[in-house]
Every structure is written in C-alpha cells, then in structure tokens.
Design a protein around this motif. Structure first.
Motif, mmCIF file in Angstrom:
data_model
loop_
_atom_site.group_PDB
_atom_site.id
_atom_site.type_symbol
_atom_site.label_atom_id
_atom_site.label_comp_id
_atom_site.label_asym_id
_atom_site.label_seq_id
_atom_site.Cartn_x
_atom_site.Cartn_y
_atom_site.Cartn_z
ATOM 1 N N ASP A 48 0.831 -1.207 0.000
ATOM 2 C CA ASP A 48 0.000 0.000 0.000
ATOM 3 C C ASP A 48 0.863 1.254 0.000
ATOM 4 O O ASP A 48 0.531 2.257 -0.643
ATOM 5 C CB ASP A 48 -0.924 0.007 1.223
ATOM 6 C CG ASP A 48 -2.053 -1.007 1.098
ATOM 7 O OD1 ASP A 48 -2.304 -1.473 -0.037
ATOM 8 O OD2 ASP A 48 -2.681 -1.331 2.131
ATOM 9 N N ASP A 52 0.764 4.185 -2.702
ATOM 10 C CA ASP A 52 0.587 5.582 -2.302
ATOM 11 C C ASP A 52 1.650 6.465 -2.941
ATOM 12 O O ASP A 52 1.372 7.595 -3.368
ATOM 13 C CB ASP A 52 0.664 5.717 -0.770
ATOM 14 C CG ASP A 52 -0.563 5.134 -0.080
ATOM 15 O OD1 ASP A 52 -1.608 4.993 -0.748
ATOM 16 O OD2 ASP A 52 -0.454 4.816 1.125
ATOM 17 N N THR A 78 -13.790 7.753 -8.839
ATOM 18 C CA THR A 78 -13.602 8.124 -7.448
ATOM 19 C C THR A 78 -12.139 7.842 -7.135
ATOM 20 O O THR A 78 -11.453 7.129 -7.892
ATOM 21 C CB THR A 78 -14.491 7.285 -6.506
ATOM 22 O OG1 THR A 78 -14.058 5.909 -6.568
ATOM 23 C CG2 THR A 78 -15.961 7.388 -6.911
ATOM 24 N N LEU A 79 -11.654 8.355 -6.029
ATOM 25 C CA LEU A 79 -10.252 8.127 -5.677
ATOM 26 C C LEU A 79 -9.989 6.641 -5.470
ATOM 27 O O LEU A 79 -8.965 6.110 -5.918
ATOM 28 C CB LEU A 79 -9.882 8.906 -4.417
ATOM 29 C CG LEU A 79 -8.426 8.749 -3.949
ATOM 30 C CD1 LEU A 79 -7.456 9.185 -5.046
ATOM 31 C CD2 LEU A 79 -8.198 9.559 -2.668
ATOM 32 N N GLU A 80 -10.923 5.937 -4.831
ATOM 33 C CA GLU A 80 -10.734 4.510 -4.592
ATOM 34 C C GLU A 80 -10.756 3.718 -5.891
ATOM 35 O O GLU A 80 -9.971 2.787 -6.083
ATOM 36 C CB GLU A 80 -11.800 3.980 -3.625
ATOM 37 C CG GLU A 80 -11.574 2.543 -3.186
ATOM 38 C CD GLU A 80 -10.205 2.333 -2.532
ATOM 39 O OE1 GLU A 80 -9.640 1.233 -2.709
ATOM 40 O OE2 GLU A 80 -9.702 3.250 -1.858
ATOM 41 N N ASP A 81 -11.661 4.108 -6.807
ATOM 42 C CA ASP A 81 -11.704 3.461 -8.124
ATOM 43 C C ASP A 81 -10.367 3.628 -8.833
ATOM 44 O O ASP A 81 -9.856 2.690 -9.456
ATOM 45 C CB ASP A 81 -12.810 4.061 -8.996
ATOM 46 C CG ASP A 81 -14.195 3.622 -8.566
ATOM 47 O OD1 ASP A 81 -14.296 2.605 -7.858
ATOM 48 O OD2 ASP A 81 -15.168 4.304 -8.940
ATOM 49 N N ARG A 83 -7.416 4.178 -7.489
ATOM 50 C CA ARG A 83 -6.380 3.378 -6.822
ATOM 51 C C ARG A 83 -6.432 1.933 -7.311
ATOM 52 O O ARG A 83 -5.402 1.322 -7.598
ATOM 53 C CB ARG A 83 -6.567 3.429 -5.305
ATOM 54 C CG ARG A 83 -6.084 4.703 -4.636
ATOM 55 C CD ARG A 83 -6.381 4.664 -3.140
ATOM 56 N NE ARG A 83 -5.702 3.545 -2.505
ATOM 57 C CZ ARG A 83 -4.464 3.615 -2.008
ATOM 58 N NH1 ARG A 83 -3.774 4.743 -2.100
ATOM 59 N NH2 ARG A 83 -3.913 2.563 -1.439
ATOM 60 N N LEU A 84 -7.644 1.381 -7.420
ATOM 61 C CA LEU A 84 -7.790 0.005 -7.901
ATOM 62 C C LEU A 84 -7.316 -0.125 -9.340
ATOM 63 O O LEU A 84 -6.636 -1.090 -9.705
ATOM 64 C CB LEU A 84 -9.255 -0.425 -7.784
ATOM 65 C CG LEU A 84 -9.782 -0.628 -6.356
ATOM 66 C CD1 LEU A 84 -11.293 -0.859 -6.381
ATOM 67 C CD2 LEU A 84 -9.073 -1.789 -5.674
#
Length: 230
Positions: A48, A52, A78-81, A83-84
């Motif tokens: 992680d 980052d 989205t930010l999480e999308d 990141r994935l």
C-alpha cells in the motif's frame, strides 16, 4: 470505461461505432485483468505504501490535488476506483515486462535480398533470365541501385508478407524463390545468409508484441471469462 474511451476518441477527432467501442473496451479490460492475475500468481507484490507513492507521483504530475480531483471527476473516477485501476495497471505492466524480457536477444534469422517489380509478366521474365543463368547480384542492382534489394536480417514473424517469409526460411544461402505476389508487387527473393544473429531493436520489439498477443490468446483460451454486462 466506455465514457472514458469515447471521450478520448473525441479529443483526437475520431468516431468509433458504439458496438466496436464496447468490444474494444471490454477486450482491454479482459486483457489487463488476465495480465494482472498472472502477475499476482507469479509473485508480483505492491505494498500500500508503494501504491501511495505511485499515486502521489501521478497527483504531482497533474499539478496538485485540485487539478487531480478535477481530472478524476471529469473521467468518472472516485479516488478509490482510481487506486484500484492504478494497481491493476501496474500489475499488468509488470507481467508485460516479464513477457517482453523473455524474448531472446539473438535468434535464428535470415539475411536476404529481393528483386521487386510491379508487373507479373515482367517478374516472370526476370525469373526466366535467372533460371537461364543470369547473376542475381547483377540483376538486383537494375531494380534497386541504392540498397541492392537488401532486406537485412529478419526473424520468423517479422515480415509483413507471410509468403515471402515462408519462402525465405525454406531456402538455403544462394538459393532464390519463385515469383511471389503481394500487395506491393511481385517478388523474387534470394537468401544470402542464415543462422543465429542478434535481433535489431525493431525486430525484437515486433517479436515482443507478438509474444504478448500469443500469450493473451493462449491465456484467454485456457480461462473461464464471464461477461456480466447487459
């Protein structure tokens, strides 16, 4: 993904029919997923903290937090999308690199030259003269005085004319082919040398691309892929 694809096409002034666009996007997602899965199975690890760090570099390149947030919103992320997606992309890239690195620097190749003419009758006449004893090296200069028809060294899978390549790898040094027709005209090819030889950068890149396509085709054939979209 479709919206992002269509937006990218619009930016470059291209229009892609909806069904073609859907298939291209779907194929891209499947390919990237297969590559990322293979990377995970082969030992790829991305902590992680490293993700980052990669994300921070992307944000910095975009101009900072606010420009990056604007870009995310404009591209339906989205930010999480994101990141994935970034993690999957990095894993897929790692696997691509492994496939590319597996292509050797030196392989069996052929060094050949050709006489290329536009008309069939002309080509048949050249072939008859060669059969009658004319010297290939002398004749080829009549049609290409600059390079002498030299095709250089090339490996299997490099030439765009498949029949020409097949002929090249069926001949021994000094032998020449019959007349071969292609979209470029009519070819008579002579092999000068053959054997293991270092790949040119362009030839190795071509083989690396082919290795990726072959891997994807084989992996797709051996995978269970479910498309759950309507």
């Amino acid at each position: 993904e479709m919206e992002r694809f269509q937006s990218a096409m619009t930016e470059v002034g291209k229009t892609v029919p909806i069904e073609e666009a859907r298939q291209r996007v779907l194929d891209s997602l499947i390919d990237e997923t297969l590559l990322a899965q293979a990377a995970d199975h082969s030992g790829f690890e991305l902590a992680d903290s490293e993700l980052d760090t990669r994300l921070a570099a992307v944000i910095a390149e975009s101009g900072g937090d606010q420009p990056f947030e604007t870009w995310l919103a404009a591209n339906q992320f989205t930010l999480e999308d994101y990141r994935l997606a970034l993690r999957r992309s990095l894993a897929a890239g790692w696997q691509r690199d492994r496939l590319a690195e597996a292509v050797p620097m030196e392989v069996e190749q052929v060094h050949a030259r050709q006489i290329l003419v536009l008309g069939r009758n002309h080509a048949d006449d050249v072939y008859r003269r060669l059969e009658a004893g004319a010297d290939f090296a002398t004749m080829v200069l009549q049609y290409d005085a600059v390079t002498g028809g030299d095709l250089g060294w090339f490996p299997p899978g490099y030439l765009t004319v498949e029949d020409l390549e097949t002929a090249a790898f069926s001949l021994q040094p000094g032998e020449y082919s019959e007349v071969i027709e292609s979209v470029f005209g009519y070819h008579i090819l002579q092999v000068l040398e053959r054997g293991d030889h270092p790949l040119s950068p362009d030839a190795r890149l071509t083989l690396q691309r082919q290795a990726l396509q072959d891997w994807l085709a084989e992996t797709r054939a051996n995978s269970t892929i479910e498309v759950l979209l309507p």
